[in-house]
Design an enzyme around this catalytic site. Structure first.
Site, PDB file in Angstrom:
ATOM      1  N   ARG A 251     -16.274   2.046  29.193  1.00  0.00           N
ATOM      2  CA  ARG A 251     -15.187   1.070  29.078  1.00  0.00           C
ATOM      3  C   ARG A 251     -15.714  -0.347  28.893  1.00  0.00           C
ATOM      4  O   ARG A 251     -14.961  -1.264  28.581  1.00  0.00           O
ATOM      5  CB  ARG A 251     -14.309   1.118  30.325  1.00  0.00           C
ATOM      6  CG  ARG A 251     -13.651   2.450  30.559  1.00  0.00           C
ATOM      7  CD  ARG A 251     -12.832   2.417  31.819  1.00  0.00           C
ATOM      8  NE  ARG A 251     -11.696   1.520  31.674  1.00  0.00           N
ATOM      9  CZ  ARG A 251     -10.485   1.921  31.320  1.00  0.00           C
ATOM     10  NH1 ARG A 251     -10.237   3.182  31.096  1.00  0.00           N
ATOM     11  NH2 ARG A 251      -9.508   1.051  31.201  1.00  0.00           N
TER      12      ARG A 251
ATOM     13  N   CYS B  23     -13.427  -2.827  30.588  1.00  0.00           N
ATOM     14  CA  CYS B  23     -13.886  -2.981  31.955  1.00  0.00           C
ATOM     15  C   CYS B  23     -13.494  -1.738  32.760  1.00  0.00           C
ATOM     16  O   CYS B  23     -12.401  -1.205  32.589  1.00  0.00           O
ATOM     17  CB  CYS B  23     -13.312  -4.196  32.667  1.00  0.00           C
ATOM     18  SG  CYS B  23     -13.680  -5.758  31.887  1.00  0.00           S
TER      19      CYS B  23
ATOM     20  N   LYS C 285     -14.582   1.576  24.899  1.00  0.00           N
ATOM     21  CA  LYS C 285     -13.796   2.738  24.513  1.00  0.00           C
ATOM     22  C   LYS C 285     -12.309   2.431  24.487  1.00  0.00           C
ATOM     23  O   LYS C 285     -11.595   2.811  23.579  1.00  0.00           O
ATOM     24  CB  LYS C 285     -14.090   3.874  25.496  1.00  0.00           C
ATOM     25  CG  LYS C 285     -13.347   5.169  25.194  1.00  0.00           C
ATOM     26  CD  LYS C 285     -13.901   5.827  23.961  1.00  0.00           C
ATOM     27  CE  LYS C 285     -13.195   7.091  23.587  1.00  0.00           C
ATOM     28  NZ  LYS C 285     -13.446   7.454  22.188  1.00  0.00           N
TER      29      LYS C 285
ATOM     30  N   ASN D 247      -9.776  -6.161  35.672  1.00  0.00           N
ATOM     31  CA  ASN D 247      -9.749  -5.770  34.265  1.00  0.00           C
ATOM     32  C   ASN D 247      -8.515  -6.426  33.662  1.00  0.00           C
ATOM     33  O   ASN D 247      -7.424  -6.280  34.196  1.00  0.00           O
ATOM     34  CB  ASN D 247      -9.654  -4.236  34.177  1.00  0.00           C
ATOM     35  CG  ASN D 247      -9.513  -3.745  32.756  1.00  0.00           C
ATOM     36  OD1 ASN D 247      -9.784  -4.471  31.806  1.00  0.00           O
ATOM     37  ND2 ASN D 247      -9.081  -2.504  32.611  1.00  0.00           N
TER      38      ASN D 247
ATOM     39  N   LYS E  59     -17.215   4.785  11.288  1.00  0.00           N
ATOM     40  CA  LYS E  59     -18.173   5.478  12.161  1.00  0.00           C
ATOM     41  C   LYS E  59     -19.568   4.909  11.973  1.00  0.00           C
ATOM     42  O   LYS E  59     -20.279   4.638  12.929  1.00  0.00           O
ATOM     43  CB  LYS E  59     -18.220   6.985  11.873  1.00  0.00           C
ATOM     44  CG  LYS E  59     -17.061   7.823  12.317  1.00  0.00           C
ATOM     45  CD  LYS E  59     -16.927   8.008  13.811  1.00  0.00           C
ATOM     46  CE  LYS E  59     -16.109   6.931  14.436  1.00  0.00           C
ATOM     47  NZ  LYS E  59     -14.716   7.107  14.559  1.00  0.00           N
TER      48      LYS E  59
HETATM   49  O1  M6R Z   1      -7.529   4.782  22.242  1.00  0.00           O
HETATM   50  P1  M6R Z   1      -7.100   4.426  20.857  1.00  0.00           P
HETATM   51  O2  M6R Z   1      -7.033   5.604  19.946  1.00  0.00           O
HETATM   52  O3  M6R Z   1      -5.808   3.657  20.830  1.00  0.00           O
HETATM   53  O4  M6R Z   1      -8.227   3.465  20.316  1.00  0.00           O
HETATM   54  C1  M6R Z   1      -8.107   2.837  19.077  1.00  0.00           C
HETATM   55  C2  M6R Z   1      -9.418   2.240  18.632  1.00  0.00           C
HETATM   56  O5  M6R Z   1      -9.869   1.292  19.553  1.00  0.00           O
HETATM   57  C3  M6R Z   1     -10.505   3.307  18.459  1.00  0.00           C
HETATM   58  O6  M6R Z   1     -10.100   4.311  17.589  1.00  0.00           O
HETATM   59  C4  M6R Z   1     -11.793   2.664  17.917  1.00  0.00           C
HETATM   60  O7  M6R Z   1     -11.605   2.208  16.623  1.00  0.00           O
HETATM   61  C5  M6R Z   1     -12.944   3.671  17.997  1.00  0.00           C
HETATM   62  N1  M6R Z   1     -14.105   3.034  18.531  1.00  0.00           N
HETATM   63  C6  M6R Z   1     -13.299   4.243  16.685  1.00  0.00           C
HETATM   64  O8  M6R Z   1     -14.353   5.134  16.774  1.00  0.00           O
END
Ligand code: M6R
Length: 618
Positions: free
Chosen positions: A27, A2, A613, A102, A495
């Site tokens: 987000r 959020c 994200k 959020n 990915k």
């Molecule tokens: O911000 P962070 O690195 O802690 O996030 C971890 C995961 O949420 C993040 O890497 C997620 O798996 C991505 N979407 C991968 O591309």
């Protein structure tokens, strides 16, 4: 998860809030809304609907409302399906308060029941509407009290996490923020405040910010020169104004069709920035200022534990190979979400390192907090400067990859690998456990890495684009790798899954025959990382097992390796580097393949379905 943006000042609030929401949309993007107090008006104007920010912006195009104060939200649903009613902002039952939120109110069901007993009901299924009604009800009971007293008292009954922005009808130039766990920043302009859940919505207006801390409240009013900040608890502090280094250009798409592609191409710079100032010549050595004050404790540790989620967890796995090989210290890698809930054995001799691009991932932050409470030294390897993990850990290393906005992490991964390589080299040198020649060779190769990454991306780009045409119609893909490149196989599969919605699995190549081999039939795509390294012969054996069952092998191989063409139907070459650094190159074709496949399939690359994200809920 959020995105929140709030404004009070001299500008027109609606276009500013919409612009902020567009920047925060990564987000969460299942619904969007905003609330303003119209100029001279006595009531809130609330606009909200399911769908993306662009749909909200279209709906408001002809609205022409003039307002100088407002709050806005882009949602990633937790409680209640994404529909118009559940979209934020939520108005209190008495029409006095409107909020965006959020986080998760964990005891919303009991608060809801308490409110219903008082005859106050909710229209939506959200925990947020319960919260706004709770605050409004509490305030009605204490009409004489100032907000400085009402909020700490009302929030005593609230459990969970929240980043909140709210407007109060009787204070038409004021925005109130409350934070527990979910991040909020206050941008301080000349005669205006822009608050948001991250800096991307603030940078166009000011780079001077205050990070709201745990359990803090901020009252922003244009009639005061400073924000009024106080704690929900007893402890008070004097807030510091900080300066954000990122400029506007770094958060724009800069001519690329998607942030993900831009960020793939930004990897040479991200790696360069991660190394900047950290490598000294004559003698060659790594300097890591962020952890120098705790180096004694790191050197005394009997083991290191690396934590992360998603791509950051994959980087941690590569980190395990690097640190064990170069520094000869045992390393454990854990999913932060598992670690924190399995009552792990943690002692003050432990060093726990959380890896996180955003620095806000709820499970990683929660696990680090738990480890800190139990006496461990906790470190962070993060990208977002000033985010929660670097603020709450004893020390750490910033990866300096610059803002990563595409939901699929790319440049943060290669920058994390860079930071982990530097850390392993530094630790190895400090423990005298690394051979001097290897140490120097790896540093020299790291220095070359930005150029190699650049070359590789540019040379593979057209070939991978053509390959993606064939991939667009497949249903399953297997990714295989060994040693340093096993975690890269996991990353390649993640990915592809997250942005193209094609089912993919990553496996250590040798594990294939313990189950996944049953999936292989005529034409099944299998991507194998088969570099000319210590495991080459073994990987060739694994490729033959795939071929003899009809699999379609795409090899990621070392430039100049002709032999591989006898085994694989398609070869993607990457330059030769020492094995520990190879993941920085082998991941590149996988990122490009996932990207182009998703584009051909018509998927929303930067905002894949169901994802966000920054995962700030558990
Ligand atoms: O911000 P962070 O690195 O802690 O996030 C971890 C995961 O949420 C993040 O890497 C997620 O798996 C991505 N979407 C991968 O591309």
């Amino acid at each position: 998860m959020c995105g929140i943006v709030a404004y009070t000042g001299f500008r027109q609030a609606v276009p500013l809030l919409l612009e902020g929401l567009k920047r925060l949309e990564y987000r969460g993007y299942d619904s969007a809304g905003l609330a303003v107090i119209s100029e001279g008006g006595k009531h809130f104007c609330v606009y909200k609907q399911a769908g993306k920010v662009s749909a909200l912006a279209r709906a408001l195009e002809t609205n022409g409302i003039s307002a100088r104060v407002g709050i806005a939200h882009t949602r990633w649903a937790t409680h209640g399906i994404p529909n118009d009613i559940n979209a934020h902002p939520h108005l209190s039952y008495d029409g006095e308060i409107v909020i965006v939120h959020n986080g998760i109110i964990e005891n919303y069901a009991s608060l809801r029941q308490r409110l219903e007993e008082k005859g106050i009901s909710c229209r939506s299924d959200t925990d947020t509407e319960v919260l706004v009604n709770w605050i409004a009800w509490y305030r009605q009971q204490h009409p004489q009290k100032p907000w400085r007293e009402i909020l700490p008292e009302a929030f005593r009954a609230v459990e969970g996490t929240f980043g909140i922005a709210m407007l109060v009808r009787s204070m038409p130039d004021v925005v109130i923020l409350v934070r527990r766990f979910s991040p909020l920043l206050i941008g301080i302009g000349q005669g205006e405040y822009i608050a948001a859940s991250d800096a991307t919505a603030i940078i166009p207006y000011t780079r001077r910010v205050i990070h709201l801390e745990e359990d803090e409240v901020a009252i922003l009013s244009t009639s005061r020169t400073d924000p009024e900040i106080f704690s929900l608890r007893e402890k008070q502090r004097t807030p510091q104004v900080e300066y954000i280094e990122w400029d506007l250009a770094t958060i724009e798409r800069g001519g690329y069709p998607h942030y993900m592609l831009k960020e793939i191409f930004e990897q040479p710079q991200a790696i360069r920035d991660c190394m900047r100032g950290r490598i000294r010549q004559e003698p060659l050595e790594v300097r890591l200022g962020g952890i120098s004050s705790v180096m004694d404790r790191i050197l005394a540790a009997r083991r290191l534990t690396l934590l992360g989620c998603g791509t950051s967890w994959h980087a941690a796995l590569v980190g395990e190979y690097l640190i064990e090989q170069l520094a000869r210290v045992p390393v454990e890698v854990e999913y932060a979400s598992e670690f924190r809930y399995r009552n792990p054995v943690i002692t003050p001799e432990d060093v726990i390192i959380g890896i996180s691009q955003s620095g806000e991932t709820a499970d990683t932050l929660g696990a680090l907090r738990m480890a800190k409470e139990r006496g461990a030294l906790v470190l962070g390897i993060t990208n977002v400067v000033g985010s929660s993990i670097p603020r709450e850990t004893h020390a750490g290393i910033y990866i300096h990859a610059g803002p990563e906005i595409g939901v699929a992490s790319t440049k943060a991964f290669t920058a994390q690998l860079t930071a982990l390589s530097l850390f392993a080299l530094h630790l190895g040198a400090s423990r005298y456990s690394i051979d001097r020649n290897l140490h120097d060779t790896l540093i020299e190769n790291l220095i070359e890495m930005p150029d190699l990454v650049n070359e590789t991306i540019h040379s593979l780009n057209p070939q991978v684009q053509a390959l993606a045409e064939k991939f667009a119609s497949v249903s399953n893909v297997l990714y295989l790798g060994r040693g340093y490149n096993f975690p890269v196989a996991l990353e390649g599969a993640l990915k592809l899954k997250e942005i193209s919605y094609i089912h993919a699995e990553g496996y250590p190549a040798a594990e294939m025959k313990h189950g996944p081999i049953a999936l292989i039939d005529e034409g099944m795509p299998v991507i194998v990382i088969a570099l000319r390294d210590s495991l080459y012969e073994k990987v060739i054996g694994n490729i033959q097992e795939v071929r003899s069952r009809g699999g379609w092998v795409i090899a990621i191989a070392t430039t100049g390796d002709k032999e591989i063409c006898h085994y694989a139907q398609e070869v993607l070459y990457v330059p030769e580097v020492p094995e520990p650094l190879s993941p920085m190159l082998t991941v590149l074709p996988m990122q490009l393949l996932a990207y182009y496949t998703a584009v051909i399939r018509g998927c929303d690359v930067d905002q894949p379905r169901n994802l966000a994200k920054s995962v700030t809920v558990e």
